[in-house]
Design a protein around this motif. Sequence first.
Motif, short mmCIF file in Angstrom:
data_model
loop_
_atom_site.label_atom_id
_atom_site.label_comp_id
_atom_site.label_asym_id
_atom_site.label_seq_id
_atom_site.Cartn_x
_atom_site.Cartn_y
_atom_site.Cartn_z
N ASP A 126 98.42 49.06 57.25
CA ASP A 126 98.55 48.77 58.68
C ASP A 126 97.31 49.34 59.40
N ASN A 127 96.37 48.45 59.77
CA ASN A 127 95.10 48.88 60.38
C ASN A 127 95.30 49.68 61.67
N GLU A 128 96.25 49.30 62.47
CA GLU A 128 96.50 50.02 63.72
C GLU A 128 96.94 51.47 63.43
N TYR A 129 97.81 51.64 62.47
CA TYR A 129 98.28 52.98 62.07
C TYR A 129 97.12 53.81 61.50
N VAL A 130 96.34 53.22 60.61
CA VAL A 130 95.22 53.93 59.98
C VAL A 130 94.22 54.38 61.04
N ASN A 131 93.89 53.49 61.99
CA ASN A 131 92.95 53.85 63.05
C ASN A 131 93.50 54.97 63.93
N LEU A 132 94.77 54.93 64.24
CA LEU A 132 95.39 55.98 65.04
C LEU A 132 95.32 57.33 64.32
N ILE A 137 92.91 62.74 63.61
CA ILE A 137 92.19 63.68 62.73
C ILE A 137 90.87 64.09 63.38
N ARG A 138 90.14 63.12 63.90
CA ARG A 138 88.85 63.39 64.54
C ARG A 138 89.03 64.34 65.72
N GLU A 139 90.03 64.08 66.58
CA GLU A 139 90.28 64.94 67.74
C GLU A 139 90.69 66.35 67.31
N THR A 140 91.48 66.45 66.28
CA THR A 140 91.91 67.76 65.79
C THR A 140 90.73 68.55 65.24
N VAL A 141 89.90 67.90 64.45
CA VAL A 141 88.71 68.57 63.90
C VAL A 141 87.82 69.03 65.05
N LEU A 142 87.60 68.19 66.05
CA LEU A 142 86.76 68.57 67.18
C LEU A 142 87.33 69.76 67.94
N ASN A 143 88.64 69.86 68.02
CA ASN A 143 89.28 70.98 68.71
C ASN A 143 89.12 72.29 67.95
N TYR A 144 89.02 72.22 66.62
CA TYR A 144 89.00 73.43 65.82
C TYR A 144 87.69 73.65 65.07
N VAL A 145 86.67 72.89 65.39
CA VAL A 145 85.41 72.99 64.68
C VAL A 145 84.75 74.34 64.98
N ALA A 146 84.01 74.86 64.02
CA ALA A 146 83.31 76.14 64.18
C ALA A 146 82.25 76.02 65.27
N THR A 147 81.94 77.09 65.95
CA THR A 147 81.01 77.10 67.09
C THR A 147 79.62 76.55 66.80
N PRO A 148 78.96 76.88 65.67
CA PRO A 148 77.58 76.40 65.46
C PRO A 148 77.45 74.89 65.38
N GLU A 152 78.90 66.21 68.45
CA GLU A 152 78.14 65.03 68.09
C GLU A 152 77.82 65.03 66.60
N ASN A 153 77.51 66.19 66.03
CA ASN A 153 77.20 66.27 64.60
C ASN A 153 78.42 66.00 63.73
N ILE A 154 79.57 66.32 64.20
CA ILE A 154 80.78 66.17 63.38
C ILE A 154 81.04 64.70 63.04
N GLU A 155 80.67 63.81 63.94
CA GLU A 155 80.91 62.39 63.72
C GLU A 155 80.05 61.84 62.58
N THR A 156 78.85 62.37 62.41
CA THR A 156 77.93 61.80 61.43
C THR A 156 77.86 62.61 60.14
N SER A 157 78.39 63.80 60.14
CA SER A 157 78.27 64.66 58.96
C SER A 157 79.30 64.27 57.91
N ILE A 160 80.99 67.65 56.09
CA ILE A 160 82.04 68.40 56.79
C ILE A 160 83.28 67.54 56.97
N TYR A 161 83.08 66.29 57.31
CA TYR A 161 84.23 65.48 57.71
C TYR A 161 83.90 64.00 57.51
N SER A 162 84.80 63.30 56.91
CA SER A 162 84.60 61.86 56.83
C SER A 162 85.95 61.17 56.99
N VAL A 163 85.89 59.99 57.54
CA VAL A 163 87.12 59.23 57.76
C VAL A 163 87.05 57.94 56.98
#
Length: 163
Positions: A126-132, A137-148, A152-157, A160-163
């Motif tokens: 279900d593409n809608e479910y997978v995208n949600l 996951i992306r928002e959660t990682v951004l909320n808890y990402v380390a300070t350094p 912007e880097n989290i999206e391309t790295s 560290i993180y891939s979707v």
Amino acid sequence: MNDTFVIMGGDWNCVLDPSLDCDGYLPDNPMARNAIVSLLNDHQLNYPYRVIHTNKKAYTWRKLNPFKQARLDYFLISNELLPVLDSIDISLGYRSDHSLVNIKFVFNKQSPGRPYWKFNTSLLRDNEYVNLVKIIIRETVLNYVATPINGENIETSQTIYSV
């Protein structure tokens, strides 16, 4: 379970069960015992030592000459705490004629066994479910990402993180 619990403990100078709690000690205060029994009944309390050690004779106070001993130190607890009562024991006190009464509660008891989790794998198609899920996951990682690392880097790295 309600959200108010009672734990009372100390040297009561009174035995609750003369047949089990005395050795050479003459229980001489029936009014005090009746007051404690009323306290137990009126406030729905329990005597946890007797819940775990039903007929065990063990004492918390001693006198050597003449020799006598009794269970004068104990806890009274709310009935609602009995399911989380783990242990209650007596150990020797230091430089005292009274022993220590140790009580332990375990509030996060879990039943033994392997945990079971089931996932409906058809949701992966279900593409809608997978995208949600990817967005969450992306928002959660951004909320808890380390300070350094900035957001912007989290999206391309890829390391560290891939979707």
